[in-house]
Design a protein around this motif. Sequence first.
Motif, PDB file in Angstrom:
ATOM      1  N   ALA A 505       0.851  -1.191   0.000  1.00 22.08           N
ATOM      2  CA  ALA A 505       0.000   0.000   0.000  1.00 22.08           C
ATOM      3  C   ALA A 505       0.885   1.238   0.000  1.00 22.08           C
ATOM      4  N   LEU A 506       0.663   2.148  -0.962  1.00 21.87           N
ATOM      5  CA  LEU A 506       1.470   3.368  -1.061  1.00 21.87           C
ATOM      6  C   LEU A 506       0.540   4.573  -1.107  1.00 21.87           C
ATOM      7  N   ILE A 507       0.805   5.498  -0.204  1.00 22.79           N
ATOM      8  CA  ILE A 507      -0.128   6.620  -0.073  1.00 22.79           C
ATOM      9  C   ILE A 507       0.098   7.681  -1.152  1.00 22.79           C
ATOM     10  N   ARG A 508      -0.970   8.345  -1.571  1.00 15.98           N
ATOM     11  CA  ARG A 508      -0.918   9.443  -2.537  1.00 15.98           C
ATOM     12  C   ARG A 508      -1.700  10.610  -1.977  1.00 15.98           C
ATOM     13  N   TRP A 509      -1.192  11.839  -2.213  1.00 16.69           N
ATOM     14  CA  TRP A 509      -1.925  13.020  -1.749  1.00 16.69           C
ATOM     15  C   TRP A 509      -2.320  13.859  -2.966  1.00 16.69           C
ATOM     16  N   ARG A 510      -3.602  13.992  -3.145  1.00 15.41           N
ATOM     17  CA  ARG A 510      -4.073  14.820  -4.252  1.00 15.41           C
ATOM     18  C   ARG A 510      -4.345  16.221  -3.683  1.00 15.41           C
ATOM     19  N   HIS A 511      -3.369  17.116  -3.865  1.00 17.09           N
ATOM     20  CA  HIS A 511      -3.486  18.470  -3.317  1.00 17.09           C
ATOM     21  C   HIS A 511      -4.364  19.306  -4.252  1.00 17.09           C
ATOM     22  N   PRO A 512      -5.300  20.089  -3.682  1.00 21.42           N
ATOM     23  CA  PRO A 512      -6.245  20.811  -4.539  1.00 21.42           C
ATOM     24  C   PRO A 512      -5.569  21.775  -5.519  1.00 21.42           C
ATOM     25  N   GLU A 513      -4.455  22.417  -5.119  1.00 18.87           N
ATOM     26  CA  GLU A 513      -3.805  23.340  -6.066  1.00 18.87           C
ATOM     27  C   GLU A 513      -2.550  22.745  -6.700  1.00 18.87           C
ATOM     28  N   GLN A 514      -1.806  21.969  -5.916  1.00 18.72           N
ATOM     29  CA  GLN A 514      -0.508  21.524  -6.435  1.00 18.72           C
ATOM     30  C   GLN A 514      -0.545  20.148  -7.091  1.00 18.72           C
ATOM     31  N   GLY A 515      -1.713  19.548  -7.177  1.00 19.86           N
ATOM     32  CA  GLY A 515      -1.803  18.232  -7.822  1.00 19.86           C
ATOM     33  C   GLY A 515      -1.231  17.145  -6.931  1.00 19.86           C
ATOM     34  N   PHE A 516      -0.774  16.033  -7.543  1.00 23.88           N
ATOM     35  CA  PHE A 516      -0.230  14.930  -6.757  1.00 23.88           C
ATOM     36  C   PHE A 516       1.065  15.332  -6.083  1.00 23.88           C
ATOM     37  N   ILE A 517       1.181  15.078  -4.794  1.00 23.00           N
ATOM     38  CA  ILE A 517       2.445  15.334  -4.101  1.00 23.00           C
ATOM     39  C   ILE A 517       2.986  13.993  -3.638  1.00 23.00           C
TER      40      ILE A 517
END
Length: 728
Positions: A505-517
């Motif tokens: 399992a690998l976490i992803r952060w979908r930032h509202p302005e900066q996209g995927f971090i």
Amino acid sequence: MSGSIAEDSLSDGFFSDVLEGLDIALFERICSSRFRPIGRLPLWFKSFYSPVEHQQYDLAMQSAFLENFLIDAEAYWESPSDKRSGSRLASGVWSEGGETVARPLEAFALVAARRSLLAIVDLSSNFEDQRQVYQRARELALGQEKLALELSQKQRELQAALEQRVLNQESLEVIANTVAGNASAVLICDAMGRMQVANKALVDIFHIESGASGQRRSVLERWLQEAEGAYPEIKRVVTSGSYWEGEFESQGITGEKKWIRLNIGPVLDSEGTVSHYICIANDVTDVHYGNHGQERFEDVDPVTQLPNRHSFWRKITQLIEQATTQHQQLALYYVDLDHFKRVNDSLGHHAGDFLLNTFAARIAHCVKRTDIVAHLGGDEFAVVAQVKQLGNIETIAQRLLDSFIPPVTIDSTDFRLSASIGVALFPADGLDATTLMKHADLAMFHAKELGRNQCQFFKPAIGARFLNRLNLENDLEAAIQRGQFELYYQPQICLAEETFVRLEALIRWRHPEQGFISPAIFIPLAEESELIHKIGLWVLNTACAYAQQFAGQGIKVVVAVNVSACQARRKDFIDIVEQALQDSGLPPEQLEIEITETSFLEQMDEVVTMLSKLRRMGINVSLDDFGSGFSSLTYLKSLPVDNLKLDQTFVRELPDHEESRAITASVIRLAHDLKMNVIAEGVETVEQLDYLRQQGCDYVQGYYFYRPLPGDELPPIFDQIMEAGSIV
Ligand code: C2E
Ligand code: MG
Ligand code: MG
């Protein structure tokens, strides 16, 4: 004419004996930078350099110092005899073998019988006299240093004691009373830098108006600005919540110049945000100038024997002036050792000093005599090199990184350390020393964020990102509530069965302005605060629920969850895991915990006990990124783990790179001896796969098969496998 000096004159062994008696390494130049020895080479020479082929040496490649000298030597050998100045060209002294006994060496280029010769001479004996003179100078300097150390120790103790009181939420008024008569100046500010507590010493030494709490231009702000000249990283360090200490020249309100030794300790609240700054300061002008008002003579760092920060600053300023008038380019490398503090804390300061000393010598060998190498303090070094060709910038960066590869042996245990390096170029990235240092520091910080053990070049975006980072921290708080995290899953293929039922399992952060971090950026950020625990809990619950959803279809999915060192060290970690299993209904044998070696660096016994408990519950444990950090094989057998995950850096270089091949093969063998499985990470090519299969690797994971995928893209793949029976 056939034959060479080597053959002609050595037939009777006479010449060879003479050379041996003189302890000189003599060479004939064959072509540019290739040299053939004449006679026997002294043993000391062979311990530093090795031949490339047919007993020939490529000396420029093996020593940055010689590389530099050989450019001049080349011109000397090529010029007609009547134009050659003097009978030989001397290199000046350099030393080789810094880790054990450093030998002072000098090289000479000469021409005899129309042959180009190079002699390397060991100067050890007459160097001893000089060394003793230096030693006396150092002892004097150390006396001075001792005074400074005692003062800094006092400041640290006071700072730590006050930090504890602020953390215990004692009232600032009470604290102000206890420090009122202290000889050191004490300043406590709020997060905005507004003065809350100022004692009498602060008022006296720095002529600060007493009672002017919250004044517009705060003392802290003024210090930060003044110190930034010598420590361009200071704002980055302090605002990111780290401790700072150093000395700088300050011009007080009255205009009088003073040297100040200052400690700044940010106090973090339970959320990990800065609530206060506690500053302790002393006027150290006398220590700096001695009793005679002279410039401090001590410019050498006593641990590494390199120029210290003070002297570095003078040198780089001069070099920039010179480069400006002569239109030269410079590259500034900011080198910071990875996880040095932990080594220092766990092994003790003597071992820490030994490591610093060793790496100082290695770093110094990466560049030329005319370049600057300095020890800035702590685990930081700076290198400034003149750039003649653009390609050299990267060559030096690579040399620096490579210089950290060989392990350092302390008490018969091998230690491996890496470094993060930031590079800023003159004039492209800054026209003055302060800007260059600040940019190199930010690039180094970026290298750390990207996972350490690498070199990053400064780009304006990095500067902007640092400012962003402060915002990111705030955004991270909100990300869980706003559902901006997603869990991706990457399959691990079992080579024996040619199929998979294991996922990481690998976490992803979908930032509202900066996209995927990338998690490589935000996980380290989260680890600096309590946020990692909230994120970790979300990952664990989500992953368990995901794996359990296939139970109904008769598919037994094992899911591996990454756990940060700070999570693993928490007392209630077992309870958290138990709760997640209970909530999801996932059987323990379908959960795997991935930890990295750094988890064992502190509280090793507790972590070992905790992992053993997990394993008794039926949960699997994997050691992630094996080989990327300390990787002490000695410890391995005492660690309670089921699987070793071989780090991508080795897999990437398979099968061509000999060393990676050897490491891979021996790690697999060793793991099997210890009854562990090996999972290779980052498998991208069929050649890598074939090699790993040949060596008996158990599992592979990588883009060659699957990238990490969103949860809903996996079921169709499961179905295909169930039908076909295998994927490979
Ligand atoms: P890791 O645990 O070593 O994960 C493997 C990383 O390699 C992942 O990067 C994965 O996407 C990448 N990878 C997989 N196959 C290949 C390949 O063939 N080639 C290349 N070049 N890369 C490949 P990712 O997802 O960016 O994660 C980076 C790191 O962030 C992870 O390294 C792990 O240390 C951390 N991380 C990710 N998710 C979590 C989490 O939920 N909790 C914690 N504490 N850390 C996490
Ligand atoms: Mg992992
Ligand atoms: Mg890994």
